[in-house]
Motif scaffolding. Sequence first.
Motif: not given
Length: 346
Positions: A2-6, A20, A22-23, A34, A131-133
């Motif tokens: 999953t790509t998340v902002a950080a 961004t 990767e998780r 979250d 980060s977001e997640k």
Amino acid sequence: MTTVAAYAAPAAKAPLERTTIERRAVREHDVLIDIHFAGICHSDIHQVREGWGEAIFPMVPGHEIAGVVSEVGPGVTKFAVGDRVGVGCMVDSCRECENCRAGREQYCTGGNVMTYNGVGKDGEVTYGGYSEKVVVDENFVVRIPDALSLDVAAPLLCAGITVYSPLRHWNAGPGKKVAVLGMGGLGHMAVKIAHAMGAEVTVLSQSLRKKDDGLRLGADHYYATSDPKTFEELRGSFDLIVSTVSAPLDFGAFLSLLRTDGALVNVGAPEEPISLNLFSLIGGRKTLAGSSIGGIRETQEMLDFCAEHNLGAEIELIAASEINEAYERVLASDVRYRFVIDASTI
């Protein structure tokens, strides 16, 4: 994946910038969280600026994470979607050594996996809470009690457990005189927790600038270490001194404040080596010690204790765009007492 902002530091000493990452996909025993809030710890600054040695870049700091579970792996038994949870300074360990089996994963002899600036068992670099997640094995996730709001709970995942662990280990409580050296992110929680444990609490700070805060948070006494009279007046006073200071100290002077069999425990980690005259230990059978965070069980115990006594951190909530400014303010001791990032702004 999953790509998340950080927010990441692209290189040592570089300003953090939005990017961004990767998780990993949720594995059998993983939980996807979250992130709602992430505390800024002085450790983040040490590592971003390679003060403690060579680091891994790009680096996404953050090991004071509070959020809500949004997905669980098929083998997860401890958490469900919607649970309020936290992640601290580590996300894995060998789980087999004596320390891990005893619930002291922070002292894993094989080396634990840090939440960021680390490498997991899968060989992947770990990224932290700015980060977001985040995806974490359920065995390294703790439950945040409903009595604690997530924003004031986030700093407990490092600042709280870092001071709770030595206070418990060295038996702070009724009849004990405890001094907290440094009135910052860790120190203000040490005051709150030691007071709730029933100890007589003294703050030792460079100046009296934060005296009113210290007394409000539970200190019985407050002294300025810049005043030589402090060391004369308090000689031989304390059973335990918890030093939260991350700068070199005159340890001989502070050891003189201990009673016979007293202990000075360091949780602050200066970048420079220290020097010590051993006679300051020998005279009085004193102990100079260190302590690192806490295990997962003890971290949960700390959160439950803080919820029972209504001990959240004193925070200043910021947007992610203010991280670099916040770093400079931490270095200038211009925060009361912990910056917390609103992750919705990442």
